[in-house]
Design an enzyme around this catalytic site. Structure first.
Site, mmCIF file in Angstrom:
data_model
loop_
_atom_site.group_PDB
_atom_site.id
_atom_site.type_symbol
_atom_site.label_atom_id
_atom_site.label_comp_id
_atom_site.label_asym_id
_atom_site.label_seq_id
_atom_site.Cartn_x
_atom_site.Cartn_y
_atom_site.Cartn_z
ATOM 1 N N ASP A 188 0.882 -1.223 -0.101
ATOM 2 C CA ASP A 188 0.040 0.063 -0.128
ATOM 3 C C ASP A 188 0.881 1.257 0.042
ATOM 4 O OD1 ASP A 188 -2.388 -1.686 0.155
ATOM 5 O OD2 ASP A 188 -2.510 -1.337 2.374
HETATM 6 N N1 URA Z 1 -1.390 -5.659 4.147
HETATM 7 C C1 URA Z 1 -1.855 -4.386 4.143
HETATM 8 O O1 URA Z 1 -2.825 -3.966 4.826
HETATM 9 N N2 URA Z 1 -0.982 -3.536 3.544
HETATM 10 C C2 URA Z 1 0.165 -3.754 2.929
HETATM 11 O O2 URA Z 1 0.640 -3.097 2.212
HETATM 12 C C3 URA Z 1 0.378 -5.120 2.895
HETATM 13 C C4 URA Z 1 -0.218 -6.211 3.419
#
Ligand code: URA
Length: 230
Positions: A102
């Site tokens: 993310d």
């Molecule tokens: N889980 C999440 O919530 N975000 C990420 O970037 C990776 C795994």
């Protein structure tokens, strides 16, 4: 593609020619004679007939990047800088991301032009653990360990998450090992306890650990030995 198919697709050989060349031990793949036409070859394979080069084989490329916060895991984006913008490499648009992060997550991001390699790394049946360092708003209790190990039901996808291992480090931080990569998975798992994730950093994917020498935004090529671990 199968080697016999590769050969008979070339204008100069019929299927019968391909069989004869193979039976005669005249075809080499990556330097080794191959007689079995069922052998799988790829765009990365070097394929020779006697001294004649039929396919040079393009180089497989692998990079490890320390993804900083605020950079998007995509190859292009209208607003944000992308991880590809951080790479100073020729033909970087041939690369894809093996397991996105993310915008607000930092840590290990792997990029490659080898689709089989990235699939091995990310698909749940490979059972390769992805390790995240998680910091939360509320305290993390021992109850989480059992719930995560048991799996959580995600209604949107109508699935139960695979068993995940949680190691509590202190009241508000833990290491979480996942064997799959569902949308916002870590945040949703902690969300089950109404506990907001305020820091998320991926430390490891299977056998590959984020190189501590890489500052956020820096990257390096993987060695052939590192890439072969996957
Ligand atoms: N889980 C999440 O919530 N975000 C990420 O970037 C990776 C795994």
């Amino acid at each position: 593609m199968r080697l016999d198919r590769f050969l008979s697709n070339l204008a100069q050989f019929s299927r019968a020619d391909a069989r004869l060349l193979l039976a005669g031990g005249r075809i080499r793949v990556d330097g080794a004679a191959v007689r079995d036409g069922r052998c799988e070859v790829r765009e990365f394979s070097r394929i020779e007939l006697d001294d004649q080069l039929l396919q040079a084989g393009k180089p497989a490329r692998f990079f490890m990047l320390h993804k900083p916060l605020g950079v998007v895991s995509a190859t292009c984006h209208p607003e944000h800088r992308t991880v590809l913008d951080l790479l100073d490499e020729p033909d970087k648009h041939e690369l894809h991301i093996a397991g996105r992060l993310d915008l607000g997550t930092s840590g290990l991001l792997l990029l490659t032009n080898d689709g089989l390699w990235s699939r091995r790394l990310t698909e749940p049946r490979s059972r390769l653990g992805k390790v995240y360092r998680v910091t939360t708003e509320q305290p993390i209790t021992a109850e989480y360990i059992e719930v995560f190990a048991h799996g959580l039901y995600f209604a949107y996808e109508n699935l139960t998450t695979l068993p995940a291992e949680l190691q509590i480090l202190d009241s508000h931080s833990a290491l979480l090992t996942l064997h799959e990569g569902r949308y916002h998975q870590v945040k949703r798992m902690f969300g089950h306890f109404q506990n907001k994730v305020i820091g998320l950093h991926r430390e490891r994917m299977g056998p590959l650990q984020l190189d501590p020498g890489l500052a956020p935004g820096e990257y390096r090529a993987l060695s052939a030995a590192e890439a072969a671990l996957v």
